[in-house]
Enzyme design. Structure first.
Site, short mmCIF file in Angstrom:
data_model
loop_
_atom_site.label_atom_id
_atom_site.label_comp_id
_atom_site.label_asym_id
_atom_site.label_seq_id
_atom_site.Cartn_x
_atom_site.Cartn_y
_atom_site.Cartn_z
CE1 TYR A 8 16.69 -32.35 43.88
CE2 TYR A 8 16.58 -34.33 45.33
CZ TYR A 8 16.15 -33.38 44.09
OH TYR A 8 15.30 -33.85 43.37
CG ASP A 20 15.15 -31.95 53.04
OD1 ASP A 20 14.73 -33.03 53.35
OD2 ASP A 20 15.20 -31.56 52.06
CE LYS A 23 15.38 -39.82 49.20
NZ LYS A 23 15.97 -38.60 49.04
C1 LIG Z 1 15.16 -37.39 48.00
C2 LIG Z 1 15.30 -36.01 48.74
C3 LIG Z 1 14.17 -35.06 48.66
C4 LIG Z 1 13.26 -35.57 47.57
O1 LIG Z 1 12.26 -36.38 47.95
P1 LIG Z 1 11.31 -37.04 46.72
O2 LIG Z 1 10.59 -38.16 47.48
O3 LIG Z 1 12.61 -37.77 45.73
O4 LIG Z 1 10.41 -36.18 46.30
C5 LIG Z 1 14.23 -34.10 49.34
N1 LIG Z 1 15.13 -33.46 50.04
C6 LIG Z 1 16.21 -34.52 50.48
C7 LIG Z 1 16.98 -34.14 51.35
C8 LIG Z 1 16.17 -35.82 49.72
O5 LIG Z 1 17.06 -36.68 50.10
#
Ligand SMILES: *Cc1c(COP(=O)(O)O)cnc(C)c1O
Length: 431
Positions: A146, A241, A269
């Site tokens: 994701y 990511d 995060k």
């Molecule tokens: C949470 C998350 C996102 C999205 O971040 P948001 O601050 O919710 O937009 C993207 N990539 C990964 C791996 C995530 O865990």
């Protein structure tokens, strides 16, 4: 046992008149665990208190950002002091330099940082930058990873080994995803096939090196190394990511653990310490393509927000050796206590853990490495576990596919209590 939450229930029915499904982010609605959301009133350390006055030990921790637990006094104090001098400048300030320096220290391949206000923006902008740098359009993502709710990345695998994806949401035009190629995790052959089919056309391969949004699908280091080789051979950029995994590991991110250095890293995060922050960074040669130095555009009214920057710096300063020792030891205790309980109950779940991240993975045997190895009935089994734990005062993520988070605010007692609750909940499920 917490059996009733009348105030939460009534707020939820009111919220449904004003907010879609009563929430601002879908998984909060508790739909996949067949319940209604718990409304929080306040939170401190590992504990949250709901509007009915019930207390829970929280293993969601705002879905990852709160590595020091809720309302850490030092982080709150820094935010409050900064806030008294203004909430947003729309102009550069020292806090941005401070946080950037801290990011670079933990991600040595990064020469320059750009801050955004969410992880979604960070991943989206990293892809735009990779396309701008390479002059190529196609991107590869992995089924089960994701990257936020970006149109071109809200794609899951179609049938076949490695294919054009299918949009996972209506509202995404076919043309938007026509350059998104989807590959299974743990399958280097499938990635090689895509590069053979699209030689010189792929701008970037984007992966969560520790996929943590579809359960915790721990990858072999060898697989990540091979991805890097394939990218290098073809001139595609590798984007990690690390929005969830970043800063969860000593000395930085999962790149440190797996020993593979990407071209671009997306963060989020933990980096915002509970305020909205995302970031991406790379070596200078890549980052200088970004506006105002280069032609690739990306901006944000509240990017580099002063409150968010100090919350981030304060969070990272608290992440010293002792903090990682504590997280490791809590994780070790969790495993020591929970694994025998699961075994005794016939392994309805496996505990999958990497550092301070854990997942109750429905099923037995080898933990899954690919999205399609998660049993289809996972949601149903997990819903019972979730309900049983919540009733006993332990907040787990309201979805079988979301992971749990340990923070430096958790205590050994919290873990012991959770294990005891787990044993009871499993007996209840078995009955
Ligand atoms: C949470 C998350 C996102 C999205 O971040 P948001 O601050 O919710 O937009 C993207 N990539 C990964 C791996 C995530 O865990």
């Amino acid at each position: 046992m917490i059996v009733e939450r009348p105030v939460s229930e009534s707020l939820h029915s009111e919220a449904q008149n004003h907010l879609v499904g009563g929430v601002n982010s879908p998984v909060r609605a508790f739909k996949s665990v067949h319940g209604n959301p718990v409304y929080f009133k306040e939170a401190s350390g590992a504990t949250v208190i709901d509007v009915d006055g019930n207390q829970y030990v929280d293993f969601v921790q705002s879905w990852g950002p709160l590595i020091h637990g809720h309302s850490h006094p030092q982080i709150i104090k820094t935010i409050a002091e900064t806030m008294s001098k203004g909430t947003s400048f729309g102009a550069p300030h020292k806090g941005e330099i401070e946080l950037a320096k801290r990011v670079k220290q933990r991600f040595p391949h990064i020469d320059m940082v750009r801050f955004t206000s969410s992880g979604t923006e960070a991943a989206m902008s990293a892809v735009r930058l990779a396309r701008g740098v390479t002059g190529r359009d196609h991107i590869v993502k992995f089924d089960g990873c994701y990257h936020g709710h970006i149109d071109s990345l809200l794609v899951s695998s179609g049938s076949g080994l490695a294919t054009f994806g299918i949009a996972s949401s209506p509202g995404i035009p076919e043309s938007t995803i026509s350059t998104t190629l989807v590959c299974p995790l743990d399958d280097i052959g499938a990635l090689r096939y895509l590069f053979e089919e699209y030689p010189g056309k792929i701008a970037a391969v984007l992966i969560e090196p520790l996929p943590a949004n579809n359960g915790l699908l721990i990858q072999r280091n060898e697989f990540l190394e091979q991805i890097k080789e394939v990218c290098e051979e073809d001139g595609a950029l590798l984007v990690f990511d690390e929005v969830i995994s970043g800063f969860r590991f000593r000395n930085g991110g999962y790149e440190e653990v797996c020993g593979v250095t990407p071209d671009i890293t997306a963060l989020g995060k933990v980096i915002g310490g509970g305020l909205p922050v995302g970031a991406y960074g790379a070596r200078e040669e890549v980052m200088q393509h970004l506006s105002p130095l280069g032609p690739v555009y990306q901006a944000g009214t509240l990017s580099g927000n002063p409150l968010a920057m100090v919350a981030g710096s304060s969070t990272l300063d608290l992440l010293d050796e002792a903090a990682y020792d504590l997280l490791d030891s809590l994780g070790g205790t969790l495993e020591d206590l929970v694994v025998p309980i699961l075994e005794e109950k016939g392994n309805p779940f496996r505990l999958v853990r990497m550092g301070s991240l854990f997942w109750f993975s429905p099923g037995d045997g080898e933990p899954p490495r690919r999205a399609d190895q998660i049993p289809a009935a996972a949601g149903e089994v997990y819903a019972d576990l979730h309900r049983g734990m919540l009733a006993r005062g332990y907040m787990l993520a309201p979805s079988a596919y979301e992971i749990g988070f340990l923070s430096t605010a958790h205590s050994e007692d919290n873990i012991t209590g959770m294990a005891a609750a787990l044993e009871e909940a499993l007996i209840e499920i078995g009955d």
